[in-house]
Design an enzyme around this catalytic site. Structure first.
Site, mmCIF file in Angstrom:
data_model
loop_
_atom_site.group_PDB
_atom_site.id
_atom_site.type_symbol
_atom_site.label_atom_id
_atom_site.label_comp_id
_atom_site.label_asym_id
_atom_site.label_seq_id
_atom_site.Cartn_x
_atom_site.Cartn_y
_atom_site.Cartn_z
ATOM 1 N N TYR A 142 0.908 -1.309 0.052
ATOM 2 C CA TYR A 142 -0.054 0.045 -0.047
ATOM 3 C C TYR A 142 0.857 1.170 -0.044
ATOM 4 O O TYR A 142 0.366 2.131 -0.520
ATOM 5 C CB TYR A 142 -0.903 0.042 1.348
ATOM 6 N N LYS A 189 2.439 -15.444 2.361
ATOM 7 C CA LYS A 189 2.658 -16.140 1.298
ATOM 8 C C LYS A 189 4.133 -16.336 1.309
ATOM 9 O O LYS A 189 5.028 -16.098 0.259
ATOM 10 C CB LYS A 189 2.318 -15.220 -0.040
ATOM 11 N N ASP A 221 -3.638 -17.918 0.298
ATOM 12 C CA ASP A 221 -4.612 -18.410 -0.642
ATOM 13 C C ASP A 221 -5.399 -19.618 0.014
ATOM 14 O O ASP A 221 -6.548 -19.849 0.066
ATOM 15 C CB ASP A 221 -4.186 -19.229 -1.832
ATOM 16 N N ASP A 245 -6.658 -6.840 3.916
ATOM 17 C CA ASP A 245 -7.689 -6.031 3.274
ATOM 18 C C ASP A 245 -8.687 -6.957 2.575
ATOM 19 O O ASP A 245 -9.871 -7.010 2.876
ATOM 20 C CB ASP A 245 -7.256 -5.015 2.365
ATOM 21 N N ASP A 249 -12.617 -8.454 3.833
ATOM 22 C CA ASP A 249 -13.951 -8.209 2.964
ATOM 23 C C ASP A 249 -14.669 -9.479 2.858
ATOM 24 O O ASP A 249 -15.978 -9.842 3.060
ATOM 25 C CB ASP A 249 -13.766 -7.742 1.867
HETATM 26 C C1 IPM Z 1 -10.385 -0.591 4.000
HETATM 27 C C2 IPM Z 1 -10.776 0.094 2.641
HETATM 28 C C3 IPM Z 1 -9.531 0.989 2.299
HETATM 29 C C4 IPM Z 1 -8.169 -0.037 2.246
HETATM 30 C C5 IPM Z 1 -9.514 1.599 0.887
HETATM 31 C C6 IPM Z 1 -10.789 2.817 0.945
HETATM 32 C C7 IPM Z 1 -8.493 2.585 0.452
HETATM 33 O O1 IPM Z 1 -10.856 -0.865 1.517
HETATM 34 O O2 IPM Z 1 -10.687 0.020 4.885
HETATM 35 O O3 IPM Z 1 -10.518 -1.829 4.024
HETATM 36 O O4 IPM Z 1 -7.975 -0.669 1.059
HETATM 37 O O5 IPM Z 1 -7.601 0.069 3.263
HETATM 38 MN MN MN Z 2 -11.045 -2.972 2.253
#
Ligand code: IPM
Ligand code: MN
Length: 371
Positions: A142, A189, A221, A245, A249
Site C-alpha cells: 500500500y 505467502k 490462498d 484488506d 471483506d
Molecule cells: C479498507 C478499505 C481501504 C483499504 C480503501 C478505502 C483505501 O478498503 O479500509 O479496507 O484498502 O484499506
Molecule cells: Mn477493504
C-alpha cells in the site's frame, strides 16, 4: 469521562451512518454522564470538492488534537471509479492512516444467532464463529514505492516491511490471543514472498515470549479457502496490509452483511474507528444504509477508553435490534426499517430499562419505540 472526538463523515452513506453513531454515543453519554465533544472535518471526495485535497491540513489538525476519530465512508463514484481522476478520494484515508501512524487495524468478526439465516454459508459452518483480524495498516504494498513508466505501459508497486513494523502489531495480536482462545494464525505467502519469510521469522521469535499462545502459519490462498470452509478454527488472524484488506471483506460474508463490520485503527497516539469500508453508492441519501458497522465502531471506541460496560450496552442493543429484525434492507428484505429508525431504537433501548416493551410499528413512524 470527557472525550474529544473528531467526526469525519466522508462521502456517500458516511454522513447518514455517522449521525446514528453520534446519536448512540450521546445516549451513552447521557446514561453514564460522560461528555463527548465532536468536531466535524472533511475527508475524501467532499474534501476534494472543497479544497482540492482529500485530506486537508485542517482535518489532520483536528484529528491530531482529538482523543479519537470516528470516520464514515470514503469515496465517491466521480473520483474512485474514474480512472482519469488524478486525485483519489481513498488517498485521504490512506494519508490519514499514514500521518497518524495508525499501524494496527483490528477487525472483529462475530456471528449473531438471529442472522445466521442471512449468511450464504451453512449454519453448521458459521455458528459460533468468533475471530479478530489484525491487519498491518501502514506498510507493505500500500505504501511502498510505486512507478508508472512514461509510456504508461509498465507499472510497479513494491512490497516492503521492516521488523519494527512487524513487531509492534505482533505484540498487540499476541496480547489479544492471550486473553482469548490463545491461538494466533499468521497469514502470509512465505512460499513466494521475501516479506512473508521475514514476517514468519519475526513472529516465530516473538511467539517465544507468549508461550501460552499456539502459533500456526497459513498461506493467504489457503486462508481464503479456510475462512469459508471452517471459520471457527480461527481466533486471532495476523496478516500484512493487502492480505488483511482482502480477507476481511471475505470474512464479512460470514456474518451476513458487510454493513455489520466495524474496525479500529490504532497508533501510538491516535485511534480511529470506522466501518470496514465498503462503499455502496446506490444507498446514498435514501435512509436505507445499515448504520450498525458505524455504531459498532463507536462501541470499539468506548472499549479503547476502557468504557467496557458502555460498549457492551451498545452491543446488547445491536443484538436486540437484530433479534427483533429492526434492521435495514440489507438484512431484512421484506419488512425493513430506515437508517434513522434503527438508530432511534438503539438509543431508546440504551436509555430505557430492561422491562420495556418495544413496538416495532411505531419505529418507522419516527415515534418513540417504547409503548
Ligand atoms: C479498507 C478499505 C481501504 C483499504 C480503501 C478505502 C483505501 O478498503 O479500509 O479496507 O484498502 O484499506
Ligand atoms: Mn477493504
Amino acid at each position: 469521562m470527557n472525550l474529544k472526538i473528531a467526526l469525519l463523515p466522508g462521502d456517500g452513506i458516511g454522513p447518514e451512518v455517522i449521525q446514528q453513531a453520534v446519536k448512540v454515543l450521546d445516549a451513552i453519554a447521557e446514561k453514564y454522564t460522560h461528555k463527548f465533544e465532536y468536531t466535524k472535518a472533511a475527508i475524501g471526495a467532499v474534501a476534494i470538492e472543497k479544497t482540492g485535497n482529500p485530506l486537508p491540513n485542517e482535518t489532520l489538525q483536528i484529528c491530531t488534537n482529538s482523543d479519537a476519530i470516528l470516520l464514515g465512508t470514503i469515496a465517491d463514484l466521480k473520483y474512485n471509479k474514474n480512472s482519469k481522476a488524478t486525485i483519489l478520494a481513498e488517498q485521504g484515508l490512506l494519508d490519514l492512516r499514514k500521518s497518524l501512524g495508525l499501524f494496527a487495524n483490528i477487525r472483529p468478526l462475530t456471528t449473531y444467532n438471529s442472522l445466521i439465516h442471512n449468511s450464504n454459508l451453512k449454519e453448521k459452518v458459521i455458528k459460533g464463529t468468533d475471530f479478530i483480524i489484525y491487519r498491518e495498516l501502514t506498510g507493505g504494498i500500500y505504501f511502498s514505492d510505486k512507478t508508472l513508466s512514461e509510456d504508461g505501459k509498465t507499472a510497479s508497486d513494491i512490497c516492503k516491511y521492516n521488523i519494527n513494523e512487524i513487531d509492534r502489531i505482533a505484540h498487540l495480536a499476541f496480547n489479544a490471543a492471550r486473553i482469548r482462545r490463545k491461538k494466533l494464525t499468521l497469514v502470509d505467502k512465505a512460499s513466494v514472498l521475501e516479506t512473508s519469510r521475514l514476517w514468519r521469522k519475526r513472529i516465530s521469535e516473538i511467539s517465544k515470549s507468549y508461550p501460552n499462545v499456539k502459533l500456526n502459519f497459513m498461506f493467504a490462498d489457503d486462508a481464503a479457502k479456510q475462512l469459508i470452509l471452517n471459520p471457527k478454527q480461527f481466533d486471532i488472524i495476523l496478516t500484512e496490509n493487502l492480505f488483511g484488506d482482502i480477507l476481511s471483506d471475505e470474512a464479512s460474508v460470514i456474518s451476513g452483511s458487510i454493513g455489520l463490520l466495524a474496525s479500529a485503527s490504532i497508533g501510538e497516539k491516535s485511534a480511529l474507528f470506522e466501518p470496514i469500508q465498503n462503499y455502496s453508492p446506490l444507498d446514498k441519501g435514501k435512509n436505507i444504509a445499515n448504520p450498525l458497522a458505524s455504531i459498532l465502531a463507536a462501541a470499539m471506541l468506548l472499549d479503547h477508553f476502557k468504557l467496557y460496560e458502555e460498549a457492551e450496552d451498545i452491543r446488547t442493543a445491536v443484538e436486540k435490534s437484530l433479534e427483533l429484525s429492526i434492521s435495514t434492507p440489507d438484512l431484512n428484505e421484506t419488512n425493513h426499517f430506515s437508517t434513522t429508525s434503527v438508530g432511534n431504537f438503539l438509543c431508546d433501548f440504551i436509555l430505557d430499562d430492561e422491562n420495556t416493551f418495544y413496538n416495532k410499528n411505531n419505529i418507522d413512524l419516527g415515534q418513540s419505540t417504547i409503548i
